[in-house]
Scaffold this active site. Structure first.
Site, PDB file in Angstrom:
ATOM      1  N   ASP A  21      46.978  76.293 -24.829  1.00  0.00           N
ATOM      2  CA  ASP A  21      47.935  77.177 -25.513  1.00  0.00           C
ATOM      3  C   ASP A  21      48.616  76.444 -26.665  1.00  0.00           C
ATOM      4  OD1 ASP A  21      49.279  79.522 -25.956  1.00  0.00           O
ATOM      5  OD2 ASP A  21      50.769  79.217 -24.376  1.00  0.00           O
ATOM      6  N   GLY A  24      48.551  79.021 -32.244  1.00  0.00           N
ATOM      7  CA  GLY A  24      49.277  79.817 -33.244  1.00  0.00           C
ATOM      8  C   GLY A  24      50.495  79.064 -33.753  1.00  0.00           C
ATOM      9  N   ARG A  25      51.245  78.454 -32.821  1.00  0.00           N
ATOM     10  CA  ARG A  25      52.447  77.713 -33.228  1.00  0.00           C
ATOM     11  C   ARG A  25      52.100  76.472 -34.051  1.00  0.00           C
ATOM     12  NH1 ARG A  25      54.665  77.707 -27.385  1.00  0.00           N
ATOM     13  NH2 ARG A  25      52.604  78.625 -27.096  1.00  0.00           N
ATOM     14  N   ARG A  34      47.112  81.845 -38.366  1.00  0.00           N
ATOM     15  CA  ARG A  34      46.884  81.511 -36.947  1.00  0.00           C
ATOM     16  C   ARG A  34      45.471  81.007 -36.695  1.00  0.00           C
ATOM     17  NH1 ARG A  34      50.184  83.216 -32.975  1.00  0.00           N
ATOM     18  NH2 ARG A  34      48.405  83.488 -31.600  1.00  0.00           N
ATOM     19  N   HIS A  38      43.435  78.057 -34.354  1.00  0.00           N
ATOM     20  CA  HIS A  38      42.301  78.224 -33.429  1.00  0.00           C
ATOM     21  C   HIS A  38      41.137  77.304 -33.819  1.00  0.00           C
ATOM     22  CE1 HIS A  38      44.401  81.395 -31.459  1.00  0.00           C
ATOM     23  NE2 HIS A  38      44.285  82.268 -32.433  1.00  0.00           N
ATOM     24  N   SER A  66      42.152  85.565 -22.673  1.00  0.00           N
ATOM     25  CA  SER A  66      42.556  86.279 -21.451  1.00  0.00           C
ATOM     26  C   SER A  66      42.303  87.776 -21.563  1.00  0.00           C
ATOM     27  CB  SER A  66      44.045  86.034 -21.175  1.00  0.00           C
ATOM     28  OG  SER A  66      44.849  86.768 -22.075  1.00  0.00           O
ATOM     29  N   SER A  67      42.343  88.446 -20.400  1.00  0.00           N
ATOM     30  CA  SER A  67      42.181  89.905 -20.416  1.00  0.00           C
ATOM     31  C   SER A  67      43.310  90.533 -21.237  1.00  0.00           C
ATOM     32  CB  SER A  67      42.146  90.467 -18.989  1.00  0.00           C
ATOM     33  OG  SER A  67      43.113  89.860 -18.176  1.00  0.00           O
ATOM     34  N   TRP A  70      43.148  90.792 -25.347  1.00  0.00           N
ATOM     35  CA  TRP A  70      42.522  91.930 -26.037  1.00  0.00           C
ATOM     36  C   TRP A  70      43.558  92.757 -26.800  1.00  0.00           C
ATOM     37  CZ3 TRP A  70      37.653  91.815 -27.059  1.00  0.00           C
ATOM     38  CH2 TRP A  70      36.738  91.289 -26.154  1.00  0.00           C
ATOM     39  N   LEU A 132      28.306  67.588 -16.367  1.00  0.00           N
ATOM     40  CA  LEU A 132      29.586  68.310 -16.347  1.00  0.00           C
ATOM     41  C   LEU A 132      29.306  69.806 -16.407  1.00  0.00           C
ATOM     42  CD1 LEU A 132      32.830  68.241 -16.916  1.00  0.00           C
ATOM     43  CD2 LEU A 132      32.161  68.581 -19.283  1.00  0.00           C
ATOM     44  N   ARG A 189      48.725  72.897 -18.554  1.00  0.00           N
ATOM     45  CA  ARG A 189      49.011  73.886 -19.596  1.00  0.00           C
ATOM     46  C   ARG A 189      49.728  73.188 -20.738  1.00  0.00           C
ATOM     47  NH1 ARG A 189      50.597  80.105 -19.623  1.00  0.00           N
ATOM     48  NH2 ARG A 189      50.713  80.372 -21.868  1.00  0.00           N
ATOM     49  N   SER A 197      50.126  82.659 -16.659  1.00  0.00           N
ATOM     50  CA  SER A 197      49.552  83.719 -17.510  1.00  0.00           C
ATOM     51  C   SER A 197      48.244  84.289 -16.948  1.00  0.00           C
ATOM     52  CB  SER A 197      49.363  83.217 -18.942  1.00  0.00           C
ATOM     53  OG  SER A 197      50.594  82.841 -19.515  1.00  0.00           O
TER      54      SER A 197
HETATM   55  C1  IPE Z   1      47.168  82.176 -22.138  1.00  0.00           C
HETATM   56  O1  IPE Z   1      47.830  82.028 -23.345  1.00  0.00           O
HETATM   57  C2  IPE Z   1      45.751  82.575 -22.389  1.00  0.00           C
HETATM   58  C3  IPE Z   1      44.884  81.540 -22.948  1.00  0.00           C
HETATM   59  C4  IPE Z   1      45.223  80.300 -23.171  1.00  0.00           C
HETATM   60  C5  IPE Z   1      43.562  81.974 -23.268  1.00  0.00           C
HETATM   61  P1  IPE Z   1      48.709  83.205 -23.967  1.00  0.00           P
HETATM   62  O2  IPE Z   1      49.259  82.682 -25.225  1.00  0.00           O
HETATM   63  O3  IPE Z   1      47.903  84.456 -24.045  1.00  0.00           O
HETATM   64  O4  IPE Z   1      49.818  83.400 -22.853  1.00  0.00           O
HETATM   65  P2  IPE Z   1      51.277  84.020 -22.905  1.00  0.00           P
HETATM   66  O5  IPE Z   1      51.153  85.370 -23.553  1.00  0.00           O
HETATM   67  O6  IPE Z   1      52.135  83.105 -23.732  1.00  0.00           O
HETATM   68  O7  IPE Z   1      51.728  84.073 -21.490  1.00  0.00           O
HETATM   69  C1  IPE Z   2      45.981  79.769 -27.340  1.00  0.00           C
HETATM   70  O1  IPE Z   2      46.808  79.680 -28.429  1.00  0.00           O
HETATM   71  C2  IPE Z   2      44.646  80.389 -27.679  1.00  0.00           C
HETATM   72  C3  IPE Z   2      44.474  81.762 -27.179  1.00  0.00           C
HETATM   73  C4  IPE Z   2      45.284  82.391 -26.348  1.00  0.00           C
HETATM   74  C5  IPE Z   2      43.318  82.478 -27.664  1.00  0.00           C
HETATM   75  P1  IPE Z   2      47.735  80.898 -28.875  1.00  0.00           P
HETATM   76  O2  IPE Z   2      46.980  81.735 -29.863  1.00  0.00           O
HETATM   77  O3  IPE Z   2      48.245  81.649 -27.704  1.00  0.00           O
HETATM   78  O4  IPE Z   2      48.889  80.124 -29.598  1.00  0.00           O
HETATM   79  P2  IPE Z   2      50.459  80.455 -29.572  1.00  0.00           P
HETATM   80  O5  IPE Z   2      50.854  80.567 -28.112  1.00  0.00           O
HETATM   81  O6  IPE Z   2      50.648  81.735 -30.302  1.00  0.00           O
HETATM   82  O7  IPE Z   2      51.092  79.284 -30.237  1.00  0.00           O
HETATM   83 MG    MG Z   3      49.903  81.428 -26.574  1.00  0.00          MG
END
Ligand code: IPE
Ligand code: IPE
Ligand code: MG
Length: 256
Positions: A21, A24-25, A34, A38, A66-67, A70, A132, A189, A197
């Protein structure tokens, strides 16, 4: 830390799971779109896969989509799927030569046909990998997975192929997407969020949890080592008392 101490670590670490996670930040901090986060996140994936191989870890599970993801804006979803396709083609040779077996879990029916095909091909091609197992959780949610398993179980019972009274934790878990994959020992995490999550709701029942503020694109070998060192200090009891687990630990050490 020497390789020997890495591989003979106690408690043993067979399966590492990561909620990746903070992409984006990471991008926002740099005033980048964003998707740049990635892209950087994919680089971290290749780095951490290499590290896991050198640490002798047998299973690495990565929560990639994650689900609930979407619900993100369509352009971001499309960009993530594009990155996934790029990752599969760029890593193909490396996975084959290094014996990395790809396994994908989640509700794959929601993915586009080309993405499904690329994943199936990669799984088939790498099926013999012994070093692995890289488990990619895509379109994955723990609740969704448990519900799909429950539906399959109900169907098998209705069709007379399964005796509900004989169902137990072990046989139930074979209906999950993870099937025969062992439960995760350590769940990391990144990005400072202290939550699961919807990842590995069933499988992580006794996983050791490790949270770090480091954003996924900045997560590296050193940060992984910190998590592994922290895990080494943990005492896993699985509901038992110290007096019960200590003889088991001593026995394991004398067998090593
Ligand atoms: C969890 O991250 C899902 C993945 C890392 C794929 P999110 O960014 O979707 O989770 P929340 O929304 O902060 O809980
Ligand atoms: C995790 O990073 C990747 C996915 C959930 C696809 P995020 O995209 O959730 O990044 P933040 O949480 O917005 O920083
Ligand atoms: Mg996130």
């Amino acid at each position: 830390m020497s390789k020997l101490t890495k591989t003979t670590r106690r408690p043993p670490l067979e399966h590492l799971a990561i909620i990746m996670d903070g992409n984006g930040r990471w991008a926002k901090q740099r005033e980048l779109p964003r998707i740049a986060g990635h892209q950087q996140g994919v680089k971290t994936v290749t780095r951490i896969v290499d590290e896991c191989v050198s640490h002798g870890i047998r299973f690495l599970s990565l929560f990639a989509f994650s689900s609930e993801n979407w619900g993100r804006p369509r352009p971001e979803i499309d960009a993530l799927m594009g990155l996934l396709l790029q990752f599969l083609s760029s890593q193909r040779l490396k996975m084959l030569t290094e014996g990395i077996r790809l396994r994908v879990i989640g509700d794959l029916s929601r993915l586009s046909a080309p993405v499904q095909a690329a994943l199936t091909d990669a799984e088939r091609e790498t099926a013999q990998g012994q070093t692995l197992t890289l488990v990619l959780a895509l379109s994955y949610g723990g609740r969704d997975e448990i519900m799909r398993a429950a539906k399959r179980i109900a169907r098998e019972a209705l069709e007379g192929r399964l005796n509900i009274d004989q169902l137990d934790n072990k046989s139930f878990s074979t209906f999950l997407d993870t099937g025969e994959i062992p439960e995760p020992d350590l769940l990391i995490r990144t990005s400072g969020e202290i939550r699961i999550s919807n990842f590995f709701l069933w499988q992580a029942a006794y996983a050791e949890l490790y949270f770090t503020d480091v954003l996924w694109p900045d997560f590296d070998a050193e940060e992984l080592q910190k998590a592994l060192d922290d895990y080494l200090q943990r005492k896993r009891r699985f509901g038992l008392t110290d007096d019960q687990v200590e003889p088991q630990l001593r026995m394991r050490e004398s067998n090593d």
